[in-house]
Design a protein around this motif. Structure first.
Motif, PDB file in Angstrom:
ATOM      1  N   ALA A  93       0.831  -1.204   0.000  1.00 41.61           N
ATOM      2  CA  ALA A  93       0.000   0.000   0.000  1.00 41.61           C
ATOM      3  C   ALA A  93       0.864   1.252   0.000  1.00 41.61           C
ATOM      4  O   ALA A  93       0.533   2.240   0.624  1.00 41.61           O
ATOM      5  N   ASP A  94       1.957   1.175  -0.730  1.00 46.87           N
ATOM      6  CA  ASP A  94       2.903   2.298  -0.746  1.00 46.87           C
ATOM      7  C   ASP A  94       2.516   3.402  -1.718  1.00 46.87           C
ATOM      8  O   ASP A  94       2.833   4.570  -1.494  1.00 46.87           O
ATOM      9  N   ASN A  95       1.865   3.052  -2.819  1.00 46.94           N
ATOM     10  CA  ASN A  95       1.544   4.029  -3.849  1.00 46.94           C
ATOM     11  C   ASN A  95       0.115   3.782  -4.342  1.00 46.94           C
ATOM     12  O   ASN A  95      -0.097   3.138  -5.368  1.00 46.94           O
ATOM     13  N   PRO A  96      -0.885   4.301  -3.644  1.00 45.59           N
ATOM     14  CA  PRO A  96      -2.273   4.019  -3.993  1.00 45.59           C
ATOM     15  C   PRO A  96      -2.695   4.526  -5.376  1.00 45.59           C
ATOM     16  O   PRO A  96      -3.723   4.105  -5.898  1.00 45.59           O
ATOM     17  N   ASP A  97      -1.921   5.401  -5.977  1.00 47.89           N
ATOM     18  CA  ASP A  97      -2.252   5.894  -7.312  1.00 47.89           C
ATOM     19  C   ASP A  97      -1.691   5.009  -8.422  1.00 47.89           C
ATOM     20  O   ASP A  97      -2.040   5.183  -9.588  1.00 47.89           O
ATOM     21  N   CYS A  98      -0.826   4.066  -8.088  1.00 48.47           N
ATOM     22  CA  CYS A  98      -0.210   3.192  -9.085  1.00 48.47           C
ATOM     23  C   CYS A  98      -1.227   2.165  -9.579  1.00 48.47           C
ATOM     24  O   CYS A  98      -1.811   1.418  -8.793  1.00 48.47           O
ATOM     25  N   LEU A  99      -1.449   2.124 -10.892  1.00 46.98           N
ATOM     26  CA  LEU A  99      -2.432   1.209 -11.471  1.00 46.98           C
ATOM     27  C   LEU A  99      -2.032  -0.253 -11.293  1.00 46.98           C
ATOM     28  O   LEU A  99      -2.893  -1.117 -11.087  1.00 46.98           O
ATOM     29  N   VAL A 100      -0.744  -0.533 -11.365  1.00 47.78           N
ATOM     30  CA  VAL A 100      -0.271  -1.909 -11.160  1.00 47.78           C
ATOM     31  C   VAL A 100      -0.557  -2.336  -9.724  1.00 47.78           C
ATOM     32  O   VAL A 100      -1.082  -3.430  -9.478  1.00 47.78           O
ATOM     33  N   GLU A 101      -0.228  -1.453  -8.773  1.00 51.20           N
ATOM     34  CA  GLU A 101      -0.487  -1.764  -7.368  1.00 51.20           C
ATOM     35  C   GLU A 101      -1.983  -1.989  -7.127  1.00 51.20           C
ATOM     36  O   GLU A 101      -2.377  -2.921  -6.421  1.00 51.20           O
ATOM     37  N   LYS A 102      -2.819  -1.159  -7.736  1.00 48.89           N
ATOM     38  CA  LYS A 102      -4.267  -1.313  -7.585  1.00 48.89           C
ATOM     39  C   LYS A 102      -4.733  -2.673  -8.100  1.00 48.89           C
ATOM     40  O   LYS A 102      -5.545  -3.352  -7.459  1.00 48.89           O
ATOM     41  N   ALA A 103      -4.256  -3.069  -9.280  1.00 48.23           N
ATOM     42  CA  ALA A 103      -4.663  -4.350  -9.872  1.00 48.23           C
ATOM     43  C   ALA A 103      -4.183  -5.521  -9.019  1.00 48.23           C
ATOM     44  O   ALA A 103      -4.941  -6.468  -8.763  1.00 48.23           O
ATOM     45  N   VAL A 104      -2.937  -5.454  -8.599  1.00 45.40           N
ATOM     46  CA  VAL A 104      -2.383  -6.522  -7.758  1.00 45.40           C
ATOM     47  C   VAL A 104      -3.154  -6.606  -6.443  1.00 45.40           C
ATOM     48  O   VAL A 104      -3.536  -7.690  -5.989  1.00 45.40           O
ATOM     49  N   ASN A 105      -3.391  -5.470  -5.808  1.00 40.13           N
ATOM     50  CA  ASN A 105      -4.090  -5.450  -4.522  1.00 40.13           C
ATOM     51  C   ASN A 105      -5.516  -5.982  -4.632  1.00 40.13           C
ATOM     52  O   ASN A 105      -5.995  -6.686  -3.748  1.00 40.13           O
ATOM     53  N   ALA A 106      -6.197  -5.638  -5.737  1.00 41.08           N
ATOM     54  CA  ALA A 106      -7.563  -6.125  -5.932  1.00 41.08           C
ATOM     55  C   ALA A 106      -7.570  -7.644  -6.060  1.00 41.08           C
ATOM     56  O   ALA A 106      -8.390  -8.333  -5.445  1.00 41.08           O
ATOM     57  N   SER A 107      -6.642  -8.172  -6.840  1.00 45.59           N
ATOM     58  CA  SER A 107      -6.561  -9.615  -7.032  1.00 45.59           C
ATOM     59  C   SER A 107      -6.198 -10.324  -5.732  1.00 45.59           C
ATOM     60  O   SER A 107      -6.829 -11.312  -5.353  1.00 45.59           O
ATOM     61  N   LEU A 108      -5.176  -9.817  -5.046  1.00 42.81           N
ATOM     62  CA  LEU A 108      -4.767 -10.423  -3.777  1.00 42.81           C
ATOM     63  C   LEU A 108      -5.868 -10.289  -2.731  1.00 42.81           C
ATOM     64  O   LEU A 108      -6.133 -11.229  -1.981  1.00 42.81           O
ATOM     65  N   GLY A 109      -6.501  -9.137  -2.691  1.00 39.11           N
ATOM     66  CA  GLY A 109      -7.562  -8.918  -1.716  1.00 39.11           C
ATOM     67  C   GLY A 109      -8.693  -9.914  -1.874  1.00 39.11           C
ATOM     68  O   GLY A 109      -9.179 -10.481  -0.882  1.00 39.11           O
ATOM     69  N   ASP A 110      -9.105 -10.176  -3.106  1.00 44.94           N
ATOM     70  CA  ASP A 110     -10.156 -11.161  -3.362  1.00 44.94           C
ATOM     71  C   ASP A 110      -9.717 -12.550  -2.911  1.00 44.94           C
ATOM     72  O   ASP A 110     -10.480 -13.284  -2.287  1.00 44.94           O
ATOM     73  N   ALA A 111      -8.481 -12.907  -3.235  1.00 44.59           N
ATOM     74  CA  ALA A 111      -7.968 -14.229  -2.856  1.00 44.59           C
ATOM     75  C   ALA A 111      -7.858 -14.358  -1.334  1.00 44.59           C
ATOM     76  O   ALA A 111      -8.223 -15.391  -0.767  1.00 44.59           O
ATOM     77  N   PHE A 112      -7.363 -13.323  -0.685  1.00 44.46           N
ATOM     78  CA  PHE A 112      -7.229 -13.363   0.776  1.00 44.46           C
ATOM     79  C   PHE A 112      -8.597 -13.467   1.454  1.00 44.46           C
ATOM     80  O   PHE A 112      -8.772 -14.230   2.405  1.00 44.46           O
ATOM     81  N   GLU A 113      -9.569 -12.715   0.964  1.00 42.15           N
ATOM     82  CA  GLU A 113     -10.925 -12.764   1.537  1.00 42.15           C
ATOM     83  C   GLU A 113     -11.533 -14.154   1.379  1.00 42.15           C
ATOM     84  O   GLU A 113     -12.159 -14.674   2.307  1.00 42.15           O
ATOM     85  N   ALA A 114     -11.341 -14.756   0.209  1.00 37.39           N
ATOM     86  CA  ALA A 114     -11.885 -16.099  -0.030  1.00 37.39           C
ATOM     87  C   ALA A 114     -11.206 -17.120   0.882  1.00 37.39           C
ATOM     88  O   ALA A 114     -11.872 -17.994   1.455  1.00 37.39           O
ATOM     89  N   ALA A 115      -9.898 -17.016   1.032  1.00 33.33           N
ATOM     90  CA  ALA A 115      -9.164 -17.947   1.895  1.00 33.33           C
ATOM     91  C   ALA A 115      -9.598 -17.803   3.350  1.00 33.33           C
ATOM     92  O   ALA A 115      -9.802 -18.798   4.054  1.00 33.33           O
ATOM     93  N   GLU A 116      -9.746 -16.572   3.804  1.00 35.24           N
ATOM     94  CA  GLU A 116     -10.173 -16.343   5.186  1.00 35.24           C
ATOM     95  C   GLU A 116     -11.595 -16.849   5.414  1.00 35.24           C
ATOM     96  O   GLU A 116     -11.877 -17.458   6.447  1.00 35.24           O
ATOM     97  N   ALA A 117     -12.489 -16.631   4.463  1.00 31.95           N
ATOM     98  CA  ALA A 117     -13.869 -17.108   4.597  1.00 31.95           C
ATOM     99  C   ALA A 117     -13.903 -18.630   4.686  1.00 31.95           C
ATOM    100  O   ALA A 117     -14.627 -19.197   5.515  1.00 31.95           O
ATOM    101  N   LEU A 118     -13.109 -19.289   3.855  1.00 29.32           N
ATOM    102  CA  LEU A 118     -13.040 -20.744   3.875  1.00 29.32           C
ATOM    103  C   LEU A 118     -12.497 -21.245   5.215  1.00 29.32           C
ATOM    104  O   LEU A 118     -13.034 -22.181   5.814  1.00 29.32           O
ATOM    105  N   LEU A 119     -11.465 -20.613   5.705  1.00 28.82           N
ATOM    106  CA  LEU A 119     -10.859 -20.994   6.973  1.00 28.82           C
ATOM    107  C   LEU A 119     -11.827 -20.789   8.139  1.00 28.82           C
ATOM    108  O   LEU A 119     -11.977 -21.662   9.007  1.00 28.82           O
TER     109      LEU A 119
END
Length: 152
Positions: A93-119
């Motif tokens: 979360a170092d550069n919230p304006d970076c489009l690459v960071e936004k895309a990566v964070n969105a993808s990781l965030g979805d995966a992390f949420e799904a993993a936590e829900a399953l757990l």
């Protein structure tokens, strides 16, 4: 990467309490866990507040379970510990304006949420009675299981 064994340690404590016919002191629990009684008291306070254990004072006092093992799930214990973070991995979360960071964070965030829900769902499906059954099976003396899969 920093790890957190608080849930594991707490489950260990609860299973020791389950196998005791009388209240167990913080000193005795600390001996079983190779730690200091203060650590035990600090950890077990949240369990008391959540109604999972209670204490008795005086001679023969100590900690005991407040509910039947079949009624306590891993999820109950997790919540009693304050619902600590489940995954050590996180996103940048170092550069919230970076489009690459936004895309990566969105993808990781979805995966992390799904993993936590399953757990968390899995935590809700495992009772301490089932854990105790596994321990006794490993020791070679298995308590009978009820129709719901929990130990009697």
């Amino acid at each position: 990467m920093k790890t957190n064994s608080q849930l594991s340690v707490t489950l260990h404590l609860l299973l020791h309490l389950a196998d005791s016919a009388s209240p167990v002191t913080s000193q005795a629990l600390a001996g079983a866990m190779h730690t200091n009684p203060v650590v035990i008291r600090r950890m077990i306070g949240g369990l008391r507040d959540a109604g999972l254990v209670h204490s008795s004072k005086g001679h023969n006092g100590g900690w005991s379970l407040a509910r039947d093992l079949a009624e306590i799930t891993l999820l109950d214990v997790y919540h009693a510990l304050g619902s600590p973070r489940l995954l050590a991995l996180t996103h940048r979360a170092d550069n919230p304006d970076c489009l690459v960071e936004k895309a990566v964070n969105a993808s990781l965030g979805d995966a992390f949420e799904a993993a936590e829900a399953l757990l968390l769902t899995r935590f809700g499906n495992v009772s301490l009675a089932a854990l105790r059954h596994d321990v006794h099976a490993a020791l070679g003396h298995v308590p009978p299981l009820c129709a719901d899969g929990n130990a009697a």
